[in-house]
Design an enzyme around this catalytic site. Structure first.
Site, PDB file in Angstrom:
ATOM      1  CE  LYS A   1      -3.886   2.048   2.624  1.00  0.00           C
ATOM      2  NZ  LYS A   1      -4.748   1.876   3.818  1.00  0.00           N
TER       3      LYS A   1
ATOM      4  CB  SER B   1      -8.085   3.750   2.876  1.00  0.00           C
ATOM      5  OG  SER B   1      -7.196   3.164   3.826  1.00  0.00           O
TER       6      SER B   1
ATOM      7  CB  SER C   1      -8.344   0.898   5.884  1.00  0.00           C
ATOM      8  OG  SER C   1      -9.071   2.094   5.975  1.00  0.00           O
TER       9      SER C   1
END
Length: 486
Positions: free
Chosen positions: A74, A149, A173
């Site tokens: 990420k 997210s 997330s």
């Protein structure tokens, strides 16, 4: 194949690290134009790392546990020499001079960086639509969101673009996108995994964890990244257990609690409810006793979170002032104007919204009414969990109230977007480990996620139950035809 199987094949010489990398690069080239899971694909680095692994194997050197495994990271985790943007114009050109602790541990274990994945800007969102570099689509249905997210990481794993990936989880997330994309996502105990090198959103809530296609692969990643870190003051100084040792132990005598407040909530999709309750029946058939428990303040978590998290974000993002690093507006007459314009132009609407909420909650005259009161409710939520764990070993809920929603369907209503994290947020507020894994499909063929929550540092039991449920349910073997990007 699982990570353990791939490692065995590498050791035998039946497959090379270069072949694994090239397979994933080919897959990315084929499907990522539809998904937009990756912000950067590190082709040259991946092939160079694979070459080193292959040379070590040829020389007879013992292979580390993740040797040759292509992983995605990420893009809010710092990677030395590789751009780390947080999907924001503010950090569009930021190249960290250091490596985060978790990624450093992965590379030391032989893992190969395949690329950096898309996310909601500064991890603020539940759909990966607030990224400054375009939204990510759900591999099961590109008209729908992958969650957020960490939607890029979840989508990359679901679409077969990498073996596993790392995400961060502040209010769900990792788990919510894992649910939407039909993969496994783990949020460890707060402090179990170092946050050093993670670009901060809400420091008392953020935690790093893995995405994978199986609990066994999740265990492999967690085993490498877990452990204390002197660079992170919140890192827990406790030994790391062998997480795989108890995966197959008998479940007889374990008690799992259904949190009744979750199943009574009006926003819960009936199909999701039915699938999760059926999963509870399956656990009972495996020897687990399933009982109903109450966490009276569970549904207060979302209001509590949206005071605490924006308040911490307001403080953490104050550093982006156009002076030290990040985006700087050139069209300014003085320092004050430059700072104002830099933040106005560099941050997107959702980030600005949360900074304003947090700044208001911390302002003079309001801090007692909002921030301090929210912290008191947080304590009550922790107390509810503590009382529940006096009666049961694990807690069971749906991961999300719904399956993946259509892209753009919540864009004009931020509150409805926030509600998609209703069931994941309380575990963050209490610092508890929690995992999402597939448990079924809705009538549109979209994955449904089951969430298991354990007490602090009880990842071994959490993973044990999750693994045996996964083996018995074999959900993805029965996935609907025609839903998955080929």
């Amino acid at each position: 194949m699982s990570i353990a199987e791939l490692r065995h094949q590498l050791e035998l010489g039946n497959v090379s690290a270069r072949e694994l990398v090239d397979e994933k690069l080919s897959r990315i080239s084929k499907v990522d134009g539809k998904i937009n899971a990756f912000l950067e694909v590190t082709i040259d680095r991946a092939r160079a790392d694979a070459k080193r692994i292959d040379e070590a194997r040829a020389a007879g050197d013992p292979l580390p546990p993740l040797a040759g495994i292509p992983l995605a990271i990420k893009d809010n985790l710092c990677t030395k020499g590789v751009t780390t943007t947080c999907s924001s114009r503010m950090l569009e050109h930021f190249v960290p001079p250091y490596e985060s602790t978790v990624t450093e541990r992965l590379w030391q274990s032989g893992a190969v960086l395949i690329g950096k994945t898309n996310l909601d800007e500064f991890a603020m969102g539940s759909s990966t639509e607030t990224s400054a570099f375009g939204a990510t689509s759900n591999p099961w249905d590109p008209s729908r969101v992958p969650g957020g997210s960490s939607g890029g990481s979840a989508a990359a794993v679901a679409a077969g673009e990498c073996i596993a990936a790392l995400g961060s989880d502040t209010g769900g997330s990792i788990r919510q996108p894992a649910s939407f994309c039909g993969v496994v996502g783990l949020k460890p105990t707060y402090g179990r995994v170092s946050r050093w090198g993670l670009v901060a959103f809400a420091s008392s809530l953020d935690q790093i964890g893995p995405f994978s296609t199986s609990v066994a692969d999740t265990v492999e990643i967690l085993q490498v990244i877990a452990g204390s870190d002197p660079r992170d003051s919140t890192s827990l100084k406790v030994p790391v257990p062998n997480y795989s040792a108890s995966l197959s132990d008998s479940l007889s005598g374990l008690r799992v609690g259904l949190i009744k407040e979750c199943f009574e909530h009006g926003g819960l999709d009936p199909q999701v409810k039915e699938s999760v309750l059926s999963s509870a029946d399956l656990l009972q058939s495996l020897g687990v006793e399933v009982v109903e428990v109450s966490c009276p303040r569970f549904n207060d978590g979302i209001a509590t979170y949206y005071v605490i998290a924006p308040s911490e974000a307001s403080a953490n993002l104050a550093r982006y002032d156009g002076v030290k690093y990040g985006y700087r507006s050139e069209d300014s007459e003085n320092l004050a104007s430059m700072t104002t314009r830099s933040r106005t132009e560099g941050f997107g609407p959702e980030v600005k919204r949360r900074i304003l909420i947090g700044t208001y909650a911390l302002s003079a005259g309001y801090v007692d009414a909002y921030y301090k009161k929210a912290q008191k409710v947080r304590t009550l939520i922790r107390r509810d969990f503590s009382n529940a764990f006096n009666k049961v070993d694990l807690l069971l809920t749906p991961t999300s109230p719904t399956t993946a929603f259509l892209a753009g369907s919540h864009s004009s209503d931020p509150v409805s977007m926030y509600l998609s994290d209703l069931l994941t947020i309380p575990a963050n507020l209490a610092g508890l480990p929690a995992i999402s894994l597939p448990c079924g499909f809705d009538e549109d063929g979209l994955p449904i996620g089951l969430q298991l929550i354990a007490n602090v540092l009880d990842e071994p039991r959490l993973l044990q139950v999750a693994h045996q449920f996964e083996q018995a349910a074999d959900v993805l073997a029965n996935k609907p035809a025609g839903q998955f990007i080929p």
